[in-house]
Design a protein around this motif. Structure first.
Motif, PDB file in Angstrom:
ATOM      1  N   HIS A  50       0.809  -1.220   0.000  1.00  0.00           N
ATOM      2  CA  HIS A  50       0.000   0.000   0.000  1.00  0.00           C
ATOM      3  C   HIS A  50       0.845   1.274   0.000  1.00  0.00           C
ATOM      4  O   HIS A  50       0.312   2.352  -0.265  1.00  0.00           O
ATOM      5  CB  HIS A  50      -0.912   0.045   1.233  1.00  0.00           C
ATOM      6  N   ALA A  51       2.114   1.152   0.322  1.00  0.00           N
ATOM      7  CA  ALA A  51       2.940   2.353   0.456  1.00  0.00           C
ATOM      8  C   ALA A  51       4.400   2.014   0.199  1.00  0.00           C
ATOM      9  O   ALA A  51       4.831   0.869   0.345  1.00  0.00           O
ATOM     10  CB  ALA A  51       2.787   2.955   1.852  1.00  0.00           C
ATOM     11  N   ARG A  52       5.151   3.020  -0.191  1.00  0.00           N
ATOM     12  CA  ARG A  52       6.606   2.904  -0.225  1.00  0.00           C
ATOM     13  C   ARG A  52       7.093   3.339   1.146  1.00  0.00           C
ATOM     14  O   ARG A  52       7.122   4.525   1.458  1.00  0.00           O
ATOM     15  CB  ARG A  52       7.194   3.779  -1.332  1.00  0.00           C
ATOM     16  N   THR A  53       7.456   2.380   1.971  1.00  0.00           N
ATOM     17  CA  THR A  53       7.839   2.685   3.346  1.00  0.00           C
ATOM     18  C   THR A  53       9.304   3.100   3.410  1.00  0.00           C
ATOM     19  O   THR A  53      10.162   2.535   2.736  1.00  0.00           O
ATOM     20  CB  THR A  53       7.595   1.488   4.273  1.00  0.00           C
ATOM     21  N   ILE A  54       9.559   4.085   4.243  1.00  0.00           N
ATOM     22  CA  ILE A  54      10.901   4.618   4.453  1.00  0.00           C
ATOM     23  C   ILE A  54      11.174   4.563   5.949  1.00  0.00           C
ATOM     24  O   ILE A  54      10.516   5.243   6.742  1.00  0.00           O
ATOM     25  CB  ILE A  54      11.008   6.066   3.933  1.00  0.00           C
ATOM     26  N   ARG A  55      12.131   3.734   6.323  1.00  0.00           N
ATOM     27  CA  ARG A  55      12.530   3.601   7.728  1.00  0.00           C
ATOM     28  C   ARG A  55      13.892   4.256   7.925  1.00  0.00           C
ATOM     29  O   ARG A  55      14.700   4.298   7.002  1.00  0.00           O
ATOM     30  CB  ARG A  55      12.601   2.126   8.143  1.00  0.00           C
ATOM     31  N   TRP A  56      14.145   4.743   9.123  1.00  0.00           N
ATOM     32  CA  TRP A  56      15.427   5.398   9.388  1.00  0.00           C
ATOM     33  C   TRP A  56      15.785   5.260  10.856  1.00  0.00           C
ATOM     34  O   TRP A  56      14.922   5.107  11.724  1.00  0.00           O
ATOM     35  CB  TRP A  56      15.384   6.874   8.980  1.00  0.00           C
ATOM     36  N   ASP A  57      17.085   5.264  11.111  1.00  0.00           N
ATOM     37  CA  ASP A  57      17.596   5.329  12.485  1.00  0.00           C
ATOM     38  C   ASP A  57      17.833   6.790  12.826  1.00  0.00           C
ATOM     39  O   ASP A  57      18.537   7.503  12.104  1.00  0.00           O
ATOM     40  CB  ASP A  57      18.917   4.566  12.623  1.00  0.00           C
ATOM     41  N   GLN A  58      17.253   7.244  13.919  1.00  0.00           N
ATOM     42  CA  GLN A  58      17.430   8.624  14.327  1.00  0.00           C
ATOM     43  C   GLN A  58      18.896   8.887  14.710  1.00  0.00           C
ATOM     44  O   GLN A  58      19.641   7.967  15.040  1.00  0.00           O
ATOM     45  CB  GLN A  58      16.479   8.935  15.482  1.00  0.00           C
ATOM     46  N   ARG A  59      19.287  10.117  14.645  1.00  0.00           N
ATOM     47  CA  ARG A  59      20.698  10.464  14.838  1.00  0.00           C
ATOM     48  C   ARG A  59      21.220   9.949  16.190  1.00  0.00           C
ATOM     49  O   ARG A  59      20.521   9.954  17.201  1.00  0.00           O
ATOM     50  CB  ARG A  59      20.913  11.964  14.712  1.00  0.00           C
ATOM     51  N   GLY A  60      22.442   9.437  16.157  1.00  0.00           N
ATOM     52  CA  GLY A  60      23.051   8.898  17.356  1.00  0.00           C
ATOM     53  C   GLY A  60      22.584   7.501  17.708  1.00  0.00           C
ATOM     54  O   GLY A  60      23.022   6.940  18.718  1.00  0.00           O
ATOM     55  N   CYS A  61      21.717   6.933  16.894  1.00  0.00           N
ATOM     56  CA  CYS A  61      21.070   5.659  17.229  1.00  0.00           C
ATOM     57  C   CYS A  61      21.346   4.610  16.161  1.00  0.00           C
ATOM     58  O   CYS A  61      21.408   4.923  14.964  1.00  0.00           O
ATOM     59  CB  CYS A  61      19.558   5.849  17.348  1.00  0.00           C
ATOM     60  N   GLY A  62      21.489   3.363  16.589  1.00  0.00           N
ATOM     61  CA  GLY A  62      21.583   2.248  15.665  1.00  0.00           C
ATOM     62  C   GLY A  62      22.683   2.408  14.649  1.00  0.00           C
ATOM     63  O   GLY A  62      23.859   2.576  14.982  1.00  0.00           O
TER      64      GLY A  62
END
Length: 299
Positions: free
Chosen positions: A47-59
């Motif tokens: 249903h969507a083009r999903t965009i995941r990200w690690d927030q700054r300083g994380c992961g």
């Protein structure tokens, strides 16, 4: 694909895309954690083009500050600008729900839909936290002593992971499978950025006490879905003031699940989110702001 977005202050942010359709950016919780929303992306990929990200300083993102709400909002805008285009839908979980809400308040013309998952509301005194602490200890049950012992001294990385797994297990309603779900969340273990966690939690606490967030929410006339698990140990009445302030919000509580409703009730979670995303899908964010308010509350 380049696995990073570069912020305006040159911080490299890990990202991953999947699926096809209108862009949907996912904001993980914490603060100080990494993206664990791949299962959400899989549920929504058709249903969507999903965009995941690690927030700054994380992961997997660059380990550097500053750690502030304004900085994280700017980072999210960099993700939007470089990967999503002029507009996007936003889904935030827990702390990420607050981040997504703040972004939508500051940039409503860039958001088509906001999905607020298992957030903790905008009450000035954050009065939910004592109830959360009590519920956490109760649900930890036989693991409470070990969790407390691990919290009483400096921990090795292995002990940090063990304590996190025990604490996260309380976020699931079904205690027969809770440890397995929590172990899955902690694999791979990327470490919690405690400095980030403390800085952002302190800022949000101060922000809720002194800001006009309720007034800003009253002016946010875009479609919002507030969704959570009925058995979340964070009391859901904490979100009442947010739902009341938003002029175009719907609220849904899913049975049989806790803080991560897509894990324990994936079918209902997927149906609720995809149905919400398809509404007004032919319109731009600016057009959505002129829609009449919808105060439907299925609970």
């Amino acid at each position: 694909m380049n696995p990073h977005v570069r912020s305006d202050d040159n911080c490299h942010l890990w990202v991953e895309q999947s699926g096809s359709g209108p862009p949907l950016v996912l904001c993980h919780g914490g603060p100080g954690m990494w993206d664990y929303l791949a299962p959400v992306a899989r549920l929504l990929d058709d249903h969507a083009r999903t965009i995941r990200w690690d927030q700054r300083g994380c992961g997997r993102s660059q380990r550097r500050g500053p750690y502030s709400v304004a900085r994280f909002v700017a980072d999210l805008d960099a993700v939007r600008d470089q990967l999503a285009g002029p507009g996007m839908a936003l889904l935030g979980h827990s702390w990420g729900a607050h981040l997504a809400l703040r972004y939508a308040i500051e940039h409503p013309e860039r958001v088509s839909h906001l999905i607020y998952v298992s957030g903790t509301g905008i009450d000035p005194e954050r009065g939910w936290h004592p109830h959360y602490e009590r519920n956490l200890r109760q649900r930890l049950g036989r693991h409470l002593d070990r969790w407390e012992a691990l919290g009483a001294h400096a921990r090795t990385p292995a002990e940090q992971r063990e304590r996190a797994v025990l604490q996260w297990s309380a976020d699931f309603a079904d205690q027969d499978t809770a440890l397995r779900h929590a172990q899955h969340m902690a694999t791979p273990w990327l470490g919690i950025n405690e400095d980030c966690n403390q800085a952002l939690n302190a800022e949000v606490k101060q922000e809720l006490r002194g800001s006009d967030l309720i007034v800003q929410c009253r002016a946010l006339d875009l479609p919002v879905l507030i969704i959570d698990g009925a058995e979340d140990i964070r009391p859901r009445w904490a979100v009442d003031s947010l739902h009341e302030a938003l002029p175009n919000s719907r609220r849904l509580s899913l049975a049989g699940c806790g803080h991560l409703p897509w894990v324990e009730n994936p079918l209902d979670f997927r149906q609720a989110v995809t149905t919400f995303l398809t509404q007004h899908s032919h319109q731009t964010p600016s057009q959505l702001h002129r829609e009449p308010a919808n105060r439907e509350d299925p609970r």
